[in-house]
Design a protein around this motif. Structure first.
Motif, PDB file in Angstrom:
ATOM      1  N   GLU A 272       1.014  -1.258  -0.371  1.00 10.15           N
ATOM      2  CA  GLU A 272      -0.126   0.308  -0.082  1.00 10.15           C
ATOM      3  C   GLU A 272       1.078   1.124   0.103  1.00 10.15           C
ATOM      4  O   GLU A 272      -0.086   2.434   0.262  1.00 10.15           O
ATOM      5  CB  GLU A 272      -0.727   0.331   0.967  1.00 10.15           C
ATOM      6  N   ASN A 273       2.270   1.270   0.067  1.00  9.23           N
ATOM      7  CA  ASN A 273       2.891   2.449   0.427  1.00  9.23           C
ATOM      8  C   ASN A 273       4.124   2.286  -1.263  1.00  9.23           C
ATOM      9  O   ASN A 273       3.224   1.706  -1.861  1.00  9.23           O
ATOM     10  CB  ASN A 273       3.504   2.439   1.369  1.00  9.23           C
ATOM     11  N   GLU A 274       4.387   3.121  -0.935  1.00  9.14           N
ATOM     12  CA  GLU A 274       5.326   3.612  -1.262  1.00  9.14           C
ATOM     13  C   GLU A 274       7.244   2.980  -2.688  1.00  9.14           C
ATOM     14  O   GLU A 274       8.051   4.104  -2.615  1.00  9.14           O
ATOM     15  CB  GLU A 274       5.674   5.533  -2.076  1.00  9.14           C
ATOM     16  N   TRP A 275       7.171   2.136  -1.378  1.00  8.17           N
ATOM     17  CA  TRP A 275       8.055   1.639  -2.096  1.00  8.17           C
ATOM     18  C   TRP A 275       8.629   0.895  -3.148  1.00  8.17           C
ATOM     19  O   TRP A 275       7.533   0.680  -4.799  1.00  8.17           O
ATOM     20  CB  TRP A 275       8.281  -0.129  -1.283  1.00  8.17           C
ATOM     21  N   PRO A 276       9.519   0.613  -3.994  1.00  8.25           N
ATOM     22  CA  PRO A 276      10.322   0.708  -5.319  1.00  8.25           C
ATOM     23  C   PRO A 276       9.187  -0.409  -6.077  1.00  8.25           C
ATOM     24  O   PRO A 276       9.246  -0.204  -7.453  1.00  8.25           O
ATOM     25  CB  PRO A 276      11.678   0.579  -5.235  1.00  8.25           C
ATOM     26  N   GLY A 277       8.906  -1.814  -5.360  1.00  7.17           N
ATOM     27  CA  GLY A 277       8.783  -2.919  -6.639  1.00  7.17           C
ATOM     28  C   GLY A 277       7.522  -2.944  -6.160  1.00  7.17           C
ATOM     29  O   GLY A 277       6.939  -2.410  -5.386  1.00  7.17           O
ATOM     30  N   ASP A 278       6.565  -3.964  -6.939  1.00  9.02           N
ATOM     31  CA  ASP A 278       5.594  -3.767  -7.475  1.00  9.02           C
ATOM     32  C   ASP A 278       5.242  -4.545  -5.867  1.00  9.02           C
ATOM     33  O   ASP A 278       3.710  -4.967  -5.715  1.00  9.02           O
ATOM     34  CB  ASP A 278       5.019  -5.218  -8.704  1.00  9.02           C
ATOM     35  N   THR A 279       5.815  -5.213  -5.546  1.00  7.11           N
ATOM     36  CA  THR A 279       5.207  -6.491  -4.175  1.00  7.11           C
ATOM     37  C   THR A 279       6.510  -6.444  -2.903  1.00  7.11           C
ATOM     38  O   THR A 279       7.790  -5.501  -3.687  1.00  7.11           O
ATOM     39  CB  THR A 279       5.540  -8.030  -4.475  1.00  7.11           C
ATOM     40  N   TYR A 280       6.631  -6.281  -2.128  1.00  7.56           N
ATOM     41  CA  TYR A 280       7.318  -5.639  -1.063  1.00  7.56           C
ATOM     42  C   TYR A 280       8.248  -7.189  -1.571  1.00  7.56           C
ATOM     43  O   TYR A 280      10.049  -6.604  -0.734  1.00  7.56           O
ATOM     44  CB  TYR A 280       6.874  -6.275   0.958  1.00  7.56           C
ATOM     45  N   GLU A 281       8.979  -7.920  -1.664  1.00  7.71           N
ATOM     46  CA  GLU A 281       9.933  -8.854  -1.949  1.00  7.71           C
ATOM     47  C   GLU A 281      10.989  -8.447  -3.069  1.00  7.71           C
ATOM     48  O   GLU A 281      11.940  -7.545  -3.081  1.00  7.71           O
ATOM     49  CB  GLU A 281       9.434 -10.339  -2.449  1.00  7.71           C
ATOM     50  N   GLU A 282       9.872  -7.805  -4.188  1.00  4.84           N
ATOM     51  CA  GLU A 282      10.908  -6.643  -5.398  1.00  4.84           C
ATOM     52  C   GLU A 282      11.586  -5.957  -4.292  1.00  4.84           C
ATOM     53  O   GLU A 282      12.583  -5.585  -4.921  1.00  4.84           O
ATOM     54  CB  GLU A 282       9.641  -7.222  -6.179  1.00  4.84           C
ATOM     55  N   SER A 283      10.554  -5.345  -3.449  1.00  2.00           N
ATOM     56  CA  SER A 283      11.108  -4.050  -3.194  1.00  2.00           C
ATOM     57  C   SER A 283      12.708  -4.226  -2.832  1.00  2.00           C
ATOM     58  O   SER A 283      13.589  -3.964  -2.614  1.00  2.00           O
ATOM     59  CB  SER A 283      10.115  -3.248  -2.286  1.00  2.00           C
ATOM     60  N   VAL A 284      13.053  -5.392  -1.478  1.00  7.74           N
ATOM     61  CA  VAL A 284      13.822  -5.604  -0.903  1.00  7.74           C
ATOM     62  C   VAL A 284      15.113  -5.905  -2.304  1.00  7.74           C
ATOM     63  O   VAL A 284      15.923  -5.674  -1.882  1.00  7.74           O
ATOM     64  CB  VAL A 284      13.243  -7.410   0.096  1.00  7.74           C
ATOM     65  N   ARG A 285      14.379  -6.985  -3.172  1.00  5.43           N
ATOM     66  CA  ARG A 285      15.518  -6.948  -3.661  1.00  5.43           C
ATOM     67  C   ARG A 285      16.211  -5.934  -4.467  1.00  5.43           C
ATOM     68  O   ARG A 285      17.575  -5.727  -4.671  1.00  5.43           O
ATOM     69  CB  ARG A 285      15.231  -7.666  -5.315  1.00  5.43           C
ATOM     70  N   ILE A 286      14.748  -4.940  -4.837  1.00  2.00           N
ATOM     71  CA  ILE A 286      15.737  -3.171  -5.507  1.00  2.00           C
ATOM     72  C   ILE A 286      16.775  -2.851  -4.654  1.00  2.00           C
ATOM     73  O   ILE A 286      17.829  -2.387  -5.329  1.00  2.00           O
ATOM     74  CB  ILE A 286      14.611  -2.777  -5.831  1.00  2.00           C
ATOM     75  N   VAL A 287      15.927  -2.490  -3.116  1.00  2.00           N
ATOM     76  CA  VAL A 287      16.887  -2.335  -2.324  1.00  2.00           C
ATOM     77  C   VAL A 287      18.744  -2.517  -2.168  1.00  2.00           C
ATOM     78  O   VAL A 287      19.229  -2.045  -1.604  1.00  2.00           O
ATOM     79  CB  VAL A 287      16.020  -1.843  -0.636  1.00  2.00           C
ATOM     80  N   GLN A 288      19.154  -4.001  -1.628  1.00  4.34           N
ATOM     81  CA  GLN A 288      19.541  -5.016  -1.885  1.00  4.34           C
ATOM     82  C   GLN A 288      20.859  -4.241  -2.893  1.00  4.34           C
ATOM     83  O   GLN A 288      21.765  -4.199  -2.556  1.00  4.34           O
ATOM     84  CB  GLN A 288      19.392  -6.680  -2.105  1.00  4.34           C
ATOM     85  N   GLU A 289      19.877  -4.404  -4.097  1.00  9.52           N
ATOM     86  CA  GLU A 289      21.055  -3.906  -5.846  1.00  9.52           C
ATOM     87  C   GLU A 289      21.376  -2.108  -5.347  1.00  9.52           C
ATOM     88  O   GLU A 289      22.201  -2.699  -5.963  1.00  9.52           O
ATOM     89  CB  GLU A 289      19.687  -3.713  -6.504  1.00  9.52           C
TER      90      GLU A 289
END
Ligand code: F3S
Length: 392
Positions: free
Chosen positions: A312-329
């Motif tokens: 529901e928030n503005e994190w970078p990916g379509d899902t939270y797990e994808e957001s985590v992958r983006i942040v890790q990278e």
């Protein structure tokens, strides 16, 4: 119970008091790069020797470092509470029996082993074999661990404050630090039960509770907390998390960089690289972690995101797990801006209010607009002419 909007969750939930924390000019905050932590516990001892070396304080580690996935102080603090919450429930939504917050008091044994699980890895180590991984193709090690420094989050929705019937806990107007008034405290321990991070601790000698103080005397003098200044791995950056891009120059001095604080950039910019610890509790913690880039994202998703199916928030990916992958990278291959800010970690004991990354230098100014740091982003390297030593 009143409702509050929680930007870490992207939705409203219950909280006993109405407040608008986002509007403060200044709020205590910290970013920790877990990729640099070596579990030396210099931070833990610096904090202990400063604040909790008295009688009845022997078991109090306001700052401690846990080995994930098995460490925890008190033992099992996170999973035990998470198991009590239904999906999308914060600890305030889940309160029962007329209380304000859902929590529990850890048993005495859970406090007896601050280093239980230290250096224990996840997965079985195949003796004599080389463990392969290929992060470029999302193939993570089956065997992993990482270090998680833990301290009071000086939350924007503090559970300890919400729970105290004596109103002995308050948030300072000037910087959002959460303090406990020991004169008012009667040792009810509702705060001990309510804090999901288990940082208020009861002193059996005095009969009142104590909680971490954010090193406020150092903050008042423009210095970073002791856990930050003592950190050997330069894992931490401390400052004003609320100073966004629209703020004017520090101290009103045009010579000082205008705009946001370096930690605000790491947490709130479009290039988010640092995440809150268990935001699903709903307290809006203000210590943020650059996640380890060698650890499988599924584990980090339950630890550093709301971990719900709907994002529901503005994190970078379509899902939270994808957001985590983006942040890790982003943490593994930082942009020039992030690389510049990373050089500010551990570069000065003064509080950096604003910063500027330009070509190969990063500079920082304090709240008065005085320059407190000026360092190169990449150190110049010189290769001597002539014959080089080799081991051939
Ligand atoms: Fe309140 Fe905690 Fe003291 S609940 S009375 S601050 S022990």
């Amino acid at each position: 119970m009143a409702q509050t909007y929680n930007p870490q969750l992207g939705r409203e939930h219950s909280y006993p008091y109405e407040h608008r924390e986002e509007e403060r000019d200044y709020h205590w905050g910290m970013v920790i790069n877990t990729n640099r932590c070596i579990n030396c516990n210099t931070c833990s001892f610096a904090c202990k020797s400063t604040w909790t070396s008295g009688e009845g304080e022997e078991y109090m580690w306001w700052m401690n470092v846990e080995t994930e996935p098995y460490g925890g102080y008190p033992m099992g603090w996170d999973m035990r509470l998470l198991d009590d919450l239904e999906a999308d429930q914060t600890i305030f939504d889940a309160a029962e029996n007329g209380e304000q917050v859902r929590g529990y008091i850890a048993e005495k044994q859970a406090w007896e082993y601050p280093a239980l699980g230290d250096d224990q890895v996840h997965g079985e180590y195949p003796e004599g074999e080389v463990v392969e991984s290929d992060l470029e193709n999302d193939e993570y090690h089956d065997i992993w661990q990482f270090y998680l420094p833990r301290l009071c989050n000086h939350c924007k929705n503090p559970a300890c404050l919400a729970a105290c019937p004596r109103k002995a806990i308050y948030k300072r107007e000037e910087d959002g630090i959460v303090l406990l008034d020991q004169e008012r405290c009667r040792g009810y321990r509702r705060c001990v039960k309510a804090c999901p991070y288990h940082k208020p601790m009861y002193n059996p000698e005095t009969g009142v509770t104590e909680k971490p103080v954010g090193c406020y005397p150092r903050i008042e003098e423009g210095n970073v907390p002791r856990c930050v200044s003592s950190c050997i791995g330069k894992t931490r950056l401390h400052g004003n998390i609320n100073r966004g891009p629209d703020a004017g120059p520090a101290g009103g001095k045009s010579s000082a960089a205008s705009g946001r604080s370096p930690i605000n950039y790491l947490v709130h910019s479009d290039e988010k690289v640092a995440l809150p610890l268990y935001p699903q509790f709903g307290t809006q913690p203000q210590v943020f972690y650059m996640p380890p880039y060698h650890v499988p994202p599924e584990f980090l998703t339950q630890m550093f995101t709301p971990n719900t199916e709907v994002k529901e928030n503005e994190w970078p990916g379509d899902t939270y797990e994808e957001s985590v992958r983006i942040v890790q990278e982003r943490a593994r291959n930082p942009s020039h801006e992030v690389l510049g800010i990373l050089q500010l970690f551990g570069a000065t004991t003064r509080l950096i209010e604003t910063y500027n990354v330009k070509e190969n230098r990063v500079k920082g100014w304090d709240r008065n607009g005085e320059k407190v740091v000026d360092v190169p982003i990449e150190e110049p390297m010189e290769v001597r002419e002539g014959e080089q030593w080799t081991n051939q």
